[in-house]
Design an enzyme around this catalytic site. Structure first.
Site, PDB file in Angstrom:
ATOM      1  N   PRO A   2     -69.021  -9.857 -74.187  1.00 16.55           N
ATOM      2  CA  PRO A   2     -69.060  -9.827 -75.216  1.00 16.55           C
ATOM      3  C   PRO A   2     -69.096 -10.779 -76.205  1.00 16.55           C
ATOM      4  CG  PRO A   2     -68.082  -7.661 -74.307  1.00 16.55           C
ATOM      5  CD  PRO A   2     -68.637  -8.846 -73.472  1.00 16.55           C
ATOM      6  N   GLU A   3     -69.642 -10.839 -77.506  1.00 18.76           N
ATOM      7  CA  GLU A   3     -68.743 -11.892 -78.434  1.00 18.76           C
ATOM      8  C   GLU A   3     -68.264 -11.780 -79.247  1.00 18.76           C
ATOM      9  OE1 GLU A   3     -72.533 -14.500 -79.407  1.00 18.76           O
ATOM     10  OE2 GLU A   3     -73.765 -13.154 -78.080  1.00 18.76           O
ATOM     11  N   LYS A  52     -62.505 -14.478 -77.355  1.00 18.88           N
ATOM     12  CA  LYS A  52     -63.611 -13.063 -76.590  1.00 18.88           C
ATOM     13  C   LYS A  52     -62.157 -12.617 -75.498  1.00 18.88           C
ATOM     14  CE  LYS A  52     -67.733 -15.107 -75.759  1.00 18.88           C
ATOM     15  NZ  LYS A  52     -68.813 -15.469 -74.757  1.00 18.88           N
ATOM     16  N   ARG A 125     -56.415 -23.672 -74.384  1.00 21.40           N
ATOM     17  CA  ARG A 125     -57.626 -23.626 -73.635  1.00 21.40           C
ATOM     18  C   ARG A 125     -58.664 -23.752 -74.852  1.00 21.40           C
ATOM     19  NH1 ARG A 125     -55.189 -20.988 -69.249  1.00 21.40           N
ATOM     20  NH2 ARG A 125     -56.958 -18.997 -69.337  1.00 21.40           N
ATOM     21  N   ASN A 166     -74.132 -15.926 -76.441  1.00 19.57           N
ATOM     22  CA  ASN A 166     -75.199 -16.992 -75.817  1.00 19.57           C
ATOM     23  C   ASN A 166     -76.593 -16.361 -77.270  1.00 19.57           C
ATOM     24  OD1 ASN A 166     -77.329 -18.671 -74.469  1.00 19.57           O
ATOM     25  ND2 ASN A 166     -78.491 -16.290 -73.590  1.00 19.57           N
ATOM     26  N   ARG A 256     -77.934 -21.057 -69.692  1.00 15.66           N
ATOM     27  CA  ARG A 256     -78.169 -20.688 -70.212  1.00 15.66           C
ATOM     28  C   ARG A 256     -79.109 -20.211 -71.551  1.00 15.66           C
ATOM     29  NH1 ARG A 256     -74.372 -15.641 -71.409  1.00 15.66           N
ATOM     30  NH2 ARG A 256     -76.188 -14.601 -71.630  1.00 15.66           N
TER      31      ARG A 256
END
Length: 271
Positions: A2-3, A52, A125, A166, A256
């Site tokens: 999931p984005e 995410k 991060r 992606n 990707r």
């Protein structure tokens, strides 16, 4: 995976359905049994999305961190008048039952209890999240335009911009007219601003419609709510460019597959 729009939509929906309630938390699968016991019966204070990642803040101080990864999935339920919910389906890592709604979480990469310092280590991060109120656009601009890494790689790097996956990568680069292999230092300020604007707009639309839609209704000829799947994107997994009718090129960028139009996204820089 999931984005970012999906995660922010989940945070919004779970805030509406569960915040302020004392929730029954369990782990039918058993892998989250200790974590579930730590927050079972506690009141949920808020739900936070960052890239995410989801963070469930409880009034007792614990935070449940969830990262769906490739296979994680939430399944929603309505709580019956007698308090009943459907039997768990599959390996349910965490079950949360509120006053009227419930959800099951299957197959996440991460489902763990932590304190605020643990949450802060994860946040440290991550890069800037375009959907957060505290986003620092200047920091994102400096990080991207100061790097000699390919922009197509940086958009997949959650430490640069958090929440872009992606599909959004390919679509935002197309809208901005930027080739995926351009390095960050080759971007002009206007190019970065076009790219950032495209990312922000697509993510916001994704939250609203709960799906990825990157095309303009004026170009497609139908409203976003009536678009078919192949009308919702410009170049991702497409063969021909919708603007010049040239052939879309597909190749691996950052492990990707990336999709771009060589004519509309020339591989050249301004500096």
């Amino acid at each position: 995976m999931p984005e970012g729009h999906t995660i922010h939509r989940l945070a919004r929906d779970h805030t509406r359905d569960y915040v302020g309630q004392r929730l029954a938390v369990s782990s039918p699968q058993g892998r989250f049994a200790d974590g579930a016991a730590a927050v079972d019966g506690r009141s949920l204070a808020r739900v936070e999305a960052f890239g995410k990642h989801l963070f469930y803040w409880w009034d007792s101080g614990e935070i449940v961190h969830v990262h769906l990864g490739l296979y994680g999935k939430f399944r929603r339920h309505t709580v019956g008048a007698d308090g009943a919910v459907p039997e768990p389906r599959g390996a349910v890592r965490m079950r949360v039952v509120g006053d009227a709604k419930a959800f099951d979480l299957n197959g996440p990469t991460a489902c763990e209890v932590m304190d605020e310092s643990g949450r802060d280590r994860i946040a440290a991060r991550l890069g800037e999240d375009p959907l957060r109120d505290d986003v620092d656009v200047d920091a994102a601009r400096e990080r991207v335009m100061g790097s000699r890494a390919a922009v197509g790689r940086m958009l997949q790097d959650q430490s640069v911009i958090a929440g872009v996956g992606n599909i959004f990568r390919a679509e935002a680069l197309f809208i901005a007219g930027v080739h995926p292999e351009r390095v960050g230092t080759s971007l002009g300020a206007e190019e970065f601003d076009r790219l950032w604007s495209a990312v922000c707009e697509m993510l916001k639309v994704g939250v609203k419609y709960n799906r990825i839609i990157t095309t303009d209704p004026a170009e497609v000829g139908v409203s976003r709510g009536r678009m078919k799947a192949d009308q919702r994107v410009h170049v991702y997994k497409k063969e021909r460019c919708p603007r010049c009718d040239g052939r879309i090129k597909a190749w691996e960028v950052g492990a990707r597959m990336c999709f771009a139009c060589p004519k509309c996204q020339p591989k050249r820089g301004k500096r």
